[in-house]
Write a protein that holds these residues in place. Structure first.
Motif, PDB file in Angstrom:
ATOM      1  N   PHE A 192       6.625   7.710  10.575  1.00 50.49           N
ATOM      2  CA  PHE A 192       5.909   6.518  11.307  1.00 50.49           C
ATOM      3  C   PHE A 192       6.647   5.074  11.287  1.00 50.49           C
ATOM      4  O   PHE A 192       7.874   5.200  10.909  1.00 50.49           O
ATOM      5  N   ARG A 193       6.317   4.283  12.124  1.00 48.54           N
ATOM      6  CA  ARG A 193       6.763   3.098  12.179  1.00 48.54           C
ATOM      7  C   ARG A 193       6.033   1.922  11.531  1.00 48.54           C
ATOM      8  O   ARG A 193       4.773   2.274  11.500  1.00 48.54           O
ATOM      9  N   ASP A 194       6.741   0.997  10.826  1.00 49.55           N
ATOM     10  CA  ASP A 194       5.873  -0.347  10.112  1.00 49.55           C
ATOM     11  C   ASP A 194       5.456  -1.020  11.199  1.00 49.55           C
ATOM     12  O   ASP A 194       5.903  -1.074  12.529  1.00 49.55           O
ATOM     13  N   PRO A 195       4.664  -2.141  10.936  1.00 49.84           N
ATOM     14  CA  PRO A 195       4.356  -3.088  11.750  1.00 49.84           C
ATOM     15  C   PRO A 195       5.487  -4.013  12.788  1.00 49.84           C
ATOM     16  O   PRO A 195       5.255  -4.239  13.718  1.00 49.84           O
ATOM     17  N   ASP A 196       6.599  -3.945  12.107  1.00 55.95           N
ATOM     18  CA  ASP A 196       7.810  -4.209  12.698  1.00 55.95           C
ATOM     19  C   ASP A 196       8.672  -3.456  13.826  1.00 55.95           C
ATOM     20  O   ASP A 196       9.439  -3.748  14.300  1.00 55.95           O
ATOM     21  N   GLY A 197       8.030  -2.162  13.716  1.00 58.01           N
ATOM     22  CA  GLY A 197       8.802  -1.286  14.422  1.00 58.01           C
ATOM     23  C   GLY A 197       9.946  -0.302  13.693  1.00 58.01           C
ATOM     24  O   GLY A 197      10.654   0.561  14.352  1.00 58.01           O
ATOM     25  N   ASN A 198      10.146  -0.741  12.269  1.00 55.11           N
ATOM     26  CA  ASN A 198      11.186   0.073  11.582  1.00 55.11           C
ATOM     27  C   ASN A 198      10.679   1.592  11.185  1.00 55.11           C
ATOM     28  O   ASN A 198       9.662   1.684  11.032  1.00 55.11           O
ATOM     29  N   LYS A 199      11.590   2.505  11.850  1.00 56.14           N
ATOM     30  CA  LYS A 199      11.116   3.926  11.451  1.00 56.14           C
ATOM     31  C   LYS A 199      11.284   4.320  10.375  1.00 56.14           C
ATOM     32  O   LYS A 199      12.311   4.277   9.472  1.00 56.14           O
ATOM     33  N   ASP A 217       0.980  13.290   2.690  1.00 53.23           N
ATOM     34  CA  ASP A 217      -0.236  12.896   3.311  1.00 53.23           C
ATOM     35  C   ASP A 217      -0.842  11.645   3.149  1.00 53.23           C
ATOM     36  O   ASP A 217      -1.353  11.046   4.257  1.00 53.23           O
ATOM     37  N   ARG A 218      -1.097  11.407   2.017  1.00 54.33           N
ATOM     38  CA  ARG A 218      -1.528  10.086   1.553  1.00 54.33           C
ATOM     39  C   ARG A 218      -0.741   8.906   2.125  1.00 54.33           C
ATOM     40  O   ARG A 218      -1.571   7.825   2.540  1.00 54.33           O
ATOM     41  N   ALA A 219       0.439   8.745   1.851  1.00 56.35           N
ATOM     42  CA  ALA A 219       1.362   7.731   2.244  1.00 56.35           C
ATOM     43  C   ALA A 219       1.280   7.736   3.608  1.00 56.35           C
ATOM     44  O   ALA A 219       1.106   6.443   4.487  1.00 56.35           O
ATOM     45  N   TYR A 220       1.223   8.765   4.421  1.00 62.12           N
ATOM     46  CA  TYR A 220       0.948   8.629   6.228  1.00 62.12           C
ATOM     47  C   TYR A 220      -0.144   8.106   6.431  1.00 62.12           C
ATOM     48  O   TYR A 220      -0.151   7.259   7.301  1.00 62.12           O
ATOM     49  N   ALA A 221      -1.270   8.577   5.685  1.00 55.68           N
ATOM     50  CA  ALA A 221      -2.689   7.917   6.252  1.00 55.68           C
ATOM     51  C   ALA A 221      -2.667   6.503   5.893  1.00 55.68           C
ATOM     52  O   ALA A 221      -3.210   5.443   6.337  1.00 55.68           O
ATOM     53  N   ALA A 222      -2.297   6.064   4.761  1.00 56.94           N
ATOM     54  CA  ALA A 222      -1.971   4.799   4.214  1.00 56.94           C
ATOM     55  C   ALA A 222      -1.238   3.764   5.111  1.00 56.94           C
ATOM     56  O   ALA A 222      -1.776   2.688   5.654  1.00 56.94           O
ATOM     57  N   LEU A 254      -0.805   4.323   8.676  1.00 56.74           N
ATOM     58  CA  LEU A 254      -1.661   4.074   9.835  1.00 56.74           C
ATOM     59  C   LEU A 254      -2.455   3.289   9.667  1.00 56.74           C
ATOM     60  O   LEU A 254      -2.917   2.770  10.394  1.00 56.74           O
ATOM     61  N   ALA A 255      -3.264   3.265   8.627  1.00 54.47           N
ATOM     62  CA  ALA A 255      -4.508   2.371   8.072  1.00 54.47           C
ATOM     63  C   ALA A 255      -4.155   1.224   7.914  1.00 54.47           C
ATOM     64  O   ALA A 255      -5.121   0.146   8.107  1.00 54.47           O
ATOM     65  N   HIS A 256      -2.661   0.816   7.620  1.00 61.03           N
ATOM     66  CA  HIS A 256      -2.274  -0.699   7.404  1.00 61.03           C
ATOM     67  C   HIS A 256      -1.147  -1.085   8.270  1.00 61.03           C
ATOM     68  O   HIS A 256      -0.506  -1.949   8.182  1.00 61.03           O
ATOM     69  N   VAL A 292       0.844  -1.163  -0.048  1.00 61.55           N
ATOM     70  CA  VAL A 292      -0.059  -0.128   0.153  1.00 61.55           C
ATOM     71  C   VAL A 292       0.807   1.302   0.006  1.00 61.55           C
ATOM     72  O   VAL A 292       0.553   2.257  -0.789  1.00 61.55           O
ATOM     73  N   LEU A 293       1.961   1.246   0.822  1.00 62.77           N
ATOM     74  CA  LEU A 293       2.715   2.519   0.958  1.00 62.77           C
ATOM     75  C   LEU A 293       3.551   2.662  -0.391  1.00 62.77           C
ATOM     76  O   LEU A 293       3.667   3.936  -0.825  1.00 62.77           O
ATOM     77  N   MET A 294       4.102   1.591  -1.134  1.00 65.60           N
ATOM     78  CA  MET A 294       4.927   1.779  -2.541  1.00 65.60           C
ATOM     79  C   MET A 294       3.831   2.136  -3.505  1.00 65.60           C
ATOM     80  O   MET A 294       4.182   2.977  -4.292  1.00 65.60           O
ATOM     81  N   ASP A 295       2.686   1.692  -3.384  1.00 66.84           N
ATOM     82  CA  ASP A 295       1.594   2.086  -4.480  1.00 66.84           C
ATOM     83  C   ASP A 295       1.335   3.515  -4.365  1.00 66.84           C
ATOM     84  O   ASP A 295       1.310   4.347  -5.179  1.00 66.84           O
TER      85      ASP A 295
END
Length: 139
Positions: A114-121, A82-87, A89-91, A21-24
């Motif tokens: 933001f951090r990914d689900p594994d905690g990478n910043k 803005d869209r990448a940040y929202a995506a 957090l939504a995922h 989602v982020l890369m898209d």
């Protein structure tokens, strides 16, 4: 300057869903996905490098987040940040700083953290001035 960046992950399916989602959102295309080796990579549509890769650590040990490490992904404009940040957090991502200007870096630096689900910043940022508002057509 960079050939590739590799981010270690613990759960391939969860990470792939987040990063897809982020890369898209950033208009980066999937170069490959290897379910057997649990890794995947993305690239810009018009260049073979740099690559952004995710996968389980090669040494077989659990992925660990480095203190002070952060990857910044470039966005073409502030709306994309803005869209990448929202995506993110939504995922499954977690906020480390909402989208906004960071004038301590330079006058036009607009970023979100933001951090990914594994905690990478991660950061998504734009270095360009805000796009001018469209002028309404005059009659």
């Amino acid at each position: 300057m960079l050939s590739h960046v590799f981010v270690g992950i613990a759960d391939f399916e969860r990470a792939f869903g987040f990063y897809s989602v982020l890369m898209d959102t950033l208009n980066l295309k999937l170069k490959f996905r290897d379910d057997d080796a649990c890794w995947a990579g993305w690239m810009a549509a018009d260049q073979p490098r740099p690559l952004f890769l995710i996968g389980k650590p090669y040494d077989g040990r659990p992925a660990a987040v480095g203190n002070g490490h952060m990857l910044a992904l470039l966005a073409t404009d502030r709306a994309t940040v803005d869209r990448a940040y929202a995506a993110a957090l939504a995922h499954g991502g977690a906020c480390e700083g909402p989208p906004g200007l960071r004038p301590q870096y330079h006058a036009h630096y607009y970023g979100a953290y933001f951090r990914d689900p594994d905690g990478n910043k991660l950061c998504v940022c734009c270095h360009e001035p805000e796009a001018p508002a469209a002028n309404p057509a005059s009659n």
